[in-house]
Scaffold this motif. Sequence first.
Motif, PDB file in Angstrom:
ATOM      1  N   GLY A  93      -7.344  11.591  -5.377  1.00 56.90           N
ATOM      2  CA  GLY A  93      -8.094  12.686  -4.772  1.00 56.90           C
ATOM      3  C   GLY A  93      -8.827  12.285  -3.500  1.00 56.90           C
ATOM      4  N   TYR A  94      -8.841  10.995  -3.200  1.00 56.60           N
ATOM      5  CA  TYR A  94      -9.493  10.506  -1.986  1.00 56.60           C
ATOM      6  C   TYR A  94      -8.507  10.550  -0.815  1.00 56.60           C
ATOM      7  N   ALA A  95      -9.040  10.659   0.382  1.00 61.15           N
ATOM      8  CA  ALA A  95      -8.214  10.746   1.591  1.00 61.15           C
ATOM      9  C   ALA A  95      -7.417   9.463   1.824  1.00 61.15           C
ATOM     10  N   VAL A  96      -6.195   9.624   2.337  1.00 60.20           N
ATOM     11  CA  VAL A  96      -5.387   8.490   2.787  1.00 60.20           C
ATOM     12  C   VAL A  96      -5.932   8.072   4.148  1.00 60.20           C
ATOM     13  N   VAL A  97      -6.352   6.801   4.273  1.00 65.02           N
ATOM     14  CA  VAL A  97      -6.913   6.323   5.535  1.00 65.02           C
ATOM     15  C   VAL A  97      -5.896   5.564   6.381  1.00 65.02           C
ATOM     16  N   ARG A  98      -4.859   5.058   5.723  1.00 65.90           N
ATOM     17  CA  ARG A  98      -3.747   4.402   6.417  1.00 65.90           C
ATOM     18  C   ARG A  98      -2.641   4.145   5.404  1.00 65.90           C
ATOM     19  N   VAL A  99      -1.489   3.717   5.899  1.00 64.92           N
ATOM     20  CA  VAL A  99      -0.349   3.405   5.036  1.00 64.92           C
ATOM     21  C   VAL A  99       0.089   1.981   5.344  1.00 64.92           C
ATOM     22  N   LEU A 100       0.188   1.160   4.299  1.00 66.08           N
ATOM     23  CA  LEU A 100       0.650  -0.221   4.480  1.00 66.08           C
ATOM     24  C   LEU A 100       2.169  -0.234   4.637  1.00 66.08           C
ATOM     25  N   PRO A 101       2.681  -1.074   5.517  1.00 68.51           N
ATOM     26  CA  PRO A 101       4.132  -1.155   5.703  1.00 68.51           C
ATOM     27  C   PRO A 101       4.808  -1.883   4.545  1.00 68.51           C
ATOM     28  N   GLU A 102       6.120  -1.724   4.435  1.00 64.91           N
ATOM     29  CA  GLU A 102       6.884  -2.479   3.438  1.00 64.91           C
ATOM     30  C   GLU A 102       6.666  -3.970   3.667  1.00 64.91           C
ATOM     31  N   GLY A 103       6.568  -4.731   2.586  1.00 66.09           N
ATOM     32  CA  GLY A 103       6.397  -6.176   2.677  1.00 66.09           C
ATOM     33  C   GLY A 103       4.962  -6.625   2.868  1.00 66.09           C
ATOM     34  N   ALA A 104       4.006  -5.704   2.770  1.00 66.55           N
ATOM     35  CA  ALA A 104       2.595  -6.046   2.983  1.00 66.55           C
ATOM     36  C   ALA A 104       2.032  -6.858   1.816  1.00 66.55           C
ATOM     37  N   SER A 105       1.004  -7.633   2.125  1.00 66.88           N
ATOM     38  CA  SER A 105       0.189  -8.322   1.124  1.00 66.88           C
ATOM     39  C   SER A 105      -1.245  -7.868   1.344  1.00 66.88           C
ATOM     40  N   VAL A 106      -2.020  -7.800   0.247  1.00 64.53           N
ATOM     41  CA  VAL A 106      -3.398  -7.331   0.352  1.00 64.53           C
ATOM     42  C   VAL A 106      -4.362  -8.293  -0.340  1.00 64.53           C
ATOM     43  N   PRO A 107      -5.581  -8.414   0.218  1.00 66.95           N
ATOM     44  CA  PRO A 107      -6.617  -9.154  -0.493  1.00 66.95           C
ATOM     45  C   PRO A 107      -7.231  -8.219  -1.539  1.00 66.95           C
ATOM     46  N   ILE A 108      -7.678  -8.761  -2.643  1.00 69.72           N
ATOM     47  CA  ILE A 108      -8.400  -7.939  -3.623  1.00 69.72           C
ATOM     48  C   ILE A 108      -9.803  -8.514  -3.742  1.00 69.72           C
ATOM     49  N   TYR A 109     -10.790  -7.750  -3.240  1.00 66.79           N
ATOM     50  CA  TYR A 109     -12.182  -8.211  -3.262  1.00 66.79           C
ATOM     51  C   TYR A 109     -12.871  -7.863  -4.569  1.00 66.79           C
ATOM     52  N   CYS A 110     -12.504  -6.712  -5.144  1.00 66.75           N
ATOM     53  CA  CYS A 110     -13.016  -6.297  -6.451  1.00 66.75           C
ATOM     54  C   CYS A 110     -12.112  -5.182  -6.944  1.00 66.75           C
ATOM     55  N   GLN A 111     -12.267  -4.814  -8.212  1.00 66.34           N
ATOM     56  CA  GLN A 111     -11.442  -3.768  -8.809  1.00 66.34           C
ATOM     57  C   GLN A 111     -12.324  -2.795  -9.569  1.00 66.34           C
ATOM     58  N   THR A 112     -11.867  -1.550  -9.666  1.00 68.02           N
ATOM     59  CA  THR A 112     -12.656  -0.511 -10.325  1.00 68.02           C
ATOM     60  C   THR A 112     -11.729   0.518 -10.969  1.00 68.02           C
ATOM     61  N   PRO A 113     -12.177   1.171 -12.030  1.00 67.85           N
ATOM     62  CA  PRO A 113     -11.342   2.215 -12.622  1.00 67.85           C
ATOM     63  C   PRO A 113     -11.337   3.481 -11.761  1.00 67.85           C
ATOM     64  N   GLY A 114     -10.251   4.224 -11.830  1.00 62.11           N
ATOM     65  CA  GLY A 114     -10.116   5.479 -11.089  1.00 62.11           C
ATOM     66  C   GLY A 114      -8.988   6.294 -11.684  1.00 62.11           C
ATOM     67  N   THR A 115      -8.312   7.058 -10.843  1.00 63.85           N
ATOM     68  CA  THR A 115      -7.181   7.878 -11.270  1.00 63.85           C
ATOM     69  C   THR A 115      -6.071   6.998 -11.850  1.00 63.85           C
ATOM     70  N   THR A 116      -5.486   7.434 -12.958  1.00 62.10           N
ATOM     71  CA  THR A 116      -4.352   6.715 -13.538  1.00 62.10           C
ATOM     72  C   THR A 116      -3.095   6.986 -12.712  1.00 62.10           C
ATOM     73  N   VAL A 117      -2.394   5.898 -12.355  1.00 63.82           N
ATOM     74  CA  VAL A 117      -1.204   5.982 -11.509  1.00 63.82           C
ATOM     75  C   VAL A 117      -0.088   5.164 -12.147  1.00 63.82           C
ATOM     76  N   THR A 118       1.134   5.689 -12.091  1.00 64.25           N
ATOM     77  CA  THR A 118       2.308   4.950 -12.541  1.00 64.25           C
ATOM     78  C   THR A 118       3.055   4.446 -11.316  1.00 64.25           C
ATOM     79  N   GLY A 119       3.355   3.146 -11.323  1.00 66.80           N
ATOM     80  CA  GLY A 119       4.067   2.528 -10.209  1.00 66.80           C
ATOM     81  C   GLY A 119       5.042   1.492 -10.717  1.00 66.80           C
ATOM     82  N   PRO A 120       5.579   0.679  -9.817  1.00 62.43           N
ATOM     83  CA  PRO A 120       6.565  -0.335 -10.193  1.00 62.43           C
ATOM     84  C   PRO A 120       6.050  -1.364 -11.203  1.00 62.43           C
ATOM     85  N   TYR A 121       4.730  -1.550 -11.255  1.00 66.44           N
ATOM     86  CA  TYR A 121       4.163  -2.544 -12.167  1.00 66.44           C
ATOM     87  C   TYR A 121       3.431  -1.904 -13.342  1.00 66.44           C
ATOM     88  N   GLY A 122       3.862  -0.702 -13.721  1.00 68.35           N
ATOM     89  CA  GLY A 122       3.309  -0.064 -14.906  1.00 68.35           C
ATOM     90  C   GLY A 122       2.391   1.099 -14.595  1.00 68.35           C
TER      91      GLY A 122
END
Length: 105
Positions: free
Chosen positions: A44-73
């Motif tokens: 429900g939050y705005a898309v601020v940008r789109v990462l290109p294919e092959g991107a890597s991301v840092p994870i500074y912290c994690q939080t619960p939110g909307t449930t999403v189904t993707g390639p990793y479950g």
Amino acid sequence: MSAEHVEKTATDGATEAVADTALVRYYSVAPGVRLNVRSGPGTGYAVVRVLPEGASVPIYCQTPGTTVTGPYGTSNIWDNIGGGQYVADSYVHTGSDGYVTSRCG
């Protein structure tokens, strides 16, 4: 803190960036995916940008939110990748079905 950093590939496939004494791990986005980055932990939050294919991301912290189904479950975990930007954890290869770092507070 120095702007210089060294990146190396860890044994689990994640990349680590070392900046002075701080350690930030980078994780790969699922192959072939252009991943939406949102302003909060949910679809429900705005898309601020789109990462290109092959991107890597840092994870500074994690939080619960909307449930999403993707390639990793299906998960309600969202990864803060910096500056109030979030991606759905089910699209990031962390090697875990749970939290891999501290919760955002």
